[in-house]
Design a protein around this motif. Structure first.
Motif, PDB file in Angstrom:
ATOM      1  N   GLU A   1       1.000  -1.486   0.234  1.00 29.79           N
ATOM      2  CA  GLU A   1       0.123  -0.318   0.019  1.00 29.79           C
ATOM      3  C   GLU A   1       0.371   1.489  -0.003  1.00 29.79           C
ATOM      4  O   GLU A   1       0.114   2.340  -0.815  1.00 29.79           O
ATOM      5  CB  GLU A   1      -0.893   0.358   1.388  1.00 29.79           C
ATOM      6  CG  GLU A   1      -1.782  -1.061   1.021  1.00 29.79           C
ATOM      7  CD  GLU A   1      -2.471  -0.917   0.426  1.00 29.79           C
ATOM      8  OE1 GLU A   1      -3.150   0.430   0.160  1.00 29.79           O
ATOM      9  OE2 GLU A   1      -3.794  -1.667  -0.149  1.00 29.79           O
ATOM     10  N   SER A   2       1.735   1.395   0.862  1.00 33.73           N
ATOM     11  CA  SER A   2       3.084   2.086   0.653  1.00 33.73           C
ATOM     12  C   SER A   2       4.250   2.592  -0.835  1.00 33.73           C
ATOM     13  O   SER A   2       4.009   3.561  -0.843  1.00 33.73           O
ATOM     14  CB  SER A   2       3.785   2.479   1.957  1.00 33.73           C
ATOM     15  OG  SER A   2       2.934   1.848   3.132  1.00 33.73           O
ATOM     16  N   ASN A   3       4.274   1.523  -0.934  1.00 35.04           N
ATOM     17  CA  ASN A   3       4.934   1.167  -2.137  1.00 35.04           C
ATOM     18  C   ASN A   3       4.186   0.450  -3.706  1.00 35.04           C
ATOM     19  O   ASN A   3       4.886   0.706  -4.381  1.00 35.04           O
ATOM     20  CB  ASN A   3       6.382   1.141  -1.397  1.00 35.04           C
ATOM     21  CG  ASN A   3       6.888   1.352  -0.920  1.00 35.04           C
ATOM     22  OD1 ASN A   3       7.815   2.075  -1.003  1.00 35.04           O
ATOM     23  ND2 ASN A   3       6.684   0.295   1.021  1.00 35.04           N
ATOM     24  N   PHE A   4       2.957   0.971  -3.879  1.00 30.89           N
ATOM     25  CA  PHE A   4       2.396   0.192  -5.309  1.00 30.89           C
ATOM     26  C   PHE A   4       3.180   0.892  -6.256  1.00 30.89           C
ATOM     27  O   PHE A   4       3.103  -0.280  -7.172  1.00 30.89           O
ATOM     28  CB  PHE A   4       0.922   0.470  -5.173  1.00 30.89           C
ATOM     29  CG  PHE A   4       0.785   2.367  -4.981  1.00 30.89           C
ATOM     30  CD1 PHE A   4       0.707   2.473  -5.402  1.00 30.89           C
ATOM     31  CD2 PHE A   4       0.275   2.500  -3.376  1.00 30.89           C
ATOM     32  CE1 PHE A   4      -0.061   4.268  -5.825  1.00 30.89           C
ATOM     33  CE2 PHE A   4       0.083   4.245  -3.873  1.00 30.89           C
ATOM     34  CZ  PHE A   4      -0.285   4.446  -4.797  1.00 30.89           C
ATOM     35  N   ALA A   5       4.154   1.998  -5.719  1.00 32.43           N
ATOM     36  CA  ALA A   5       4.071   2.879  -7.150  1.00 32.43           C
ATOM     37  C   ALA A   5       5.377   1.842  -7.750  1.00 32.43           C
ATOM     38  O   ALA A   5       5.537   3.200  -9.008  1.00 32.43           O
ATOM     39  CB  ALA A   5       3.717   4.660  -7.151  1.00 32.43           C
ATOM     40  N   LYS A   6       6.113   1.781  -6.574  1.00 27.42           N
ATOM     41  CA  LYS A   6       6.962   0.977  -7.721  1.00 27.42           C
ATOM     42  C   LYS A   6       7.721  -0.617  -7.653  1.00 27.42           C
ATOM     43  O   LYS A   6       6.175  -0.851  -7.504  1.00 27.42           O
ATOM     44  CB  LYS A   6       7.974   1.474  -5.828  1.00 27.42           C
ATOM     45  CG  LYS A   6       8.845   2.765  -5.452  1.00 27.42           C
ATOM     46  CD  LYS A   6       8.910   2.755  -4.411  1.00 27.42           C
ATOM     47  CE  LYS A   6       9.416   3.793  -3.301  1.00 27.42           C
ATOM     48  NZ  LYS A   6      10.231   3.904  -1.975  1.00 27.42           N
ATOM     49  N   ASP A   7       8.787  -0.532  -8.157  1.00 25.93           N
ATOM     50  CA  ASP A   7       8.424  -2.522  -8.582  1.00 25.93           C
ATOM     51  C   ASP A   7       8.909  -2.710  -6.835  1.00 25.93           C
ATOM     52  O   ASP A   7      10.044  -2.724  -6.049  1.00 25.93           O
ATOM     53  CB  ASP A   7       9.981  -2.562  -9.264  1.00 25.93           C
ATOM     54  CG  ASP A   7       9.176  -2.229 -10.489  1.00 25.93           C
ATOM     55  OD1 ASP A   7       8.693  -1.986 -11.183  1.00 25.93           O
ATOM     56  OD2 ASP A   7      11.017  -1.582 -11.504  1.00 25.93           O
ATOM     57  N   ILE A   8       8.202  -3.820  -7.079  1.00 25.24           N
ATOM     58  CA  ILE A   8       7.532  -4.795  -5.562  1.00 25.24           C
ATOM     59  C   ILE A   8       7.968  -6.447  -5.939  1.00 25.24           C
ATOM     60  O   ILE A   8       7.542  -6.907  -6.503  1.00 25.24           O
ATOM     61  CB  ILE A   8       6.742  -4.932  -4.518  1.00 25.24           C
ATOM     62  CG1 ILE A   8       6.199  -2.992  -4.743  1.00 25.24           C
ATOM     63  CG2 ILE A   8       6.470  -5.419  -3.640  1.00 25.24           C
ATOM     64  CD1 ILE A   8       5.033  -2.440  -3.907  1.00 25.24           C
TER      65      ILE A   8
END
Length: 283
Positions: free
Chosen positions: A187-194
């Motif tokens: 939820e905090s880093n959805f805009a990054k590659d996870i």
């Protein structure tokens, strides 16, 4: 026979009740969600037929349709807040970034055993703080003055954060908090590659174990959860901003706007442009 009660809580509504000197109450269910804070005494809470001891300071979340009752109570007082799950959409997406929220309000209520294991027990000081907020909520709900729903939701958000902070300072071990941390990370880093490796590192378990537990607890794979989170945020941006679809795609973690469009249609059933027009026209 289990009785079923209607909270009469619609989209974003909240209902507050105080129950004093509970001796017992019989098996029943509710249409809405119940947030329960015990403030005095002790007793036995029965959830889906299983018995769990409760006492002052204990916090429980009871999901819709969950059978629950109480017995063997001694001077048991409690506050009950009934709400529709949609309240969290109105509070905002930031609440989902809190691992404690994922534990207390998403994962633990789905399993009585997990809820007992992960339950939050407030200190006397924190009980007083929580009760002060709840009492303000009760006054607003009774007076129904201009704008009371706005204040109710704001106070409810204050209460949720207070409970999450208290849980964050308490025990935070076990598989449920571990997977909750992984979801909060998405939820905090959805805009990054996870990657699965990064989620496993946050959870503190192996990648394979993380993927299996995540899928079991959330009912979807980590990859599917990432897509769902990105599309949810894209829906918000499409209706609330004038950003181009390409910019929204990049803001939500997609490097290719064409792929974003296909993913959006696969998830929602419509193209982003159609979604934007239809939802703006509905306002």
């Amino acid at each position: 026979m289990i009785k079923h009660f209607t909270w009469n809580t619609g989209y974003g509504d909240i209902k507050v009740e105080f129950h004093r000197n509970i001796a017992t109450f019989h098996d029943h269910t509710h249409e809405g969600v119940e947030l329960v804070l015990y403030t005095r005494g002790r007793g036995v809470h029965i959830i889906n037929g299983k018995r769990y001891p409760v006492s002052a300071g204990d916090v429980y979340v009871i999901n819709p349709g969950t059978s629950h009752a109480c017995e063997k109570s001694a001077d048991l007082d409690r506050w009950v807040i009934g709400y529709h799950p949609s309240i969290f959409l109105l509070i905002g997406s930031d609440i989902r970034t809190l691992a404690a929220f994922q534990t207390l309000f998403v994962l633990a209520p789905r399993s009585p055993d997990e809820q007992f294991t992960c339950r939050l027990t407030l200190s006397p000081v924190k009980v007083r703080e929580a009760v002060a907020v709840i009492q303000r909520m009760k006054r607003e709900s009774v007076r129904c003055a201009i704008g009371y729903r706005i204040i109710l939701r704001s106070l409810f958000a204050d209460l949720i954060v207070l409970l999450c902070r208290s849980f964050g300072h308490a025990k935070n071990s076990g598989t449920v908090p571990a997977i909750a941390r992984a979801a909060a990370h998405i939820e905090s880093n959805f805009a990054k590659d996870i990657s699965l490796a990064s989620l496993a590192a946050v959870a503190g378990i192996s990648g394979r174990h993380c993927a299996r537990l995540f899928t079991t607890m959330y009912g979807r794979t980590p990859t599917a959860y990432i897509v769902e989170t990105r599309i949810r945020h894209a829906c918000t941006l499409l209706t609330a901003t004038d950003e181009s679809i390409t910019d929204i795609a990049f803001s939500c973690g997609y490097h290719d706007s064409s792929f974003f469009t296909r993913q959006f249609k696969k998830t929602t059933g419509v193209m982003p442009s159609v979604y934007r027009c239809s939802h703006r026209a509905a306002k």
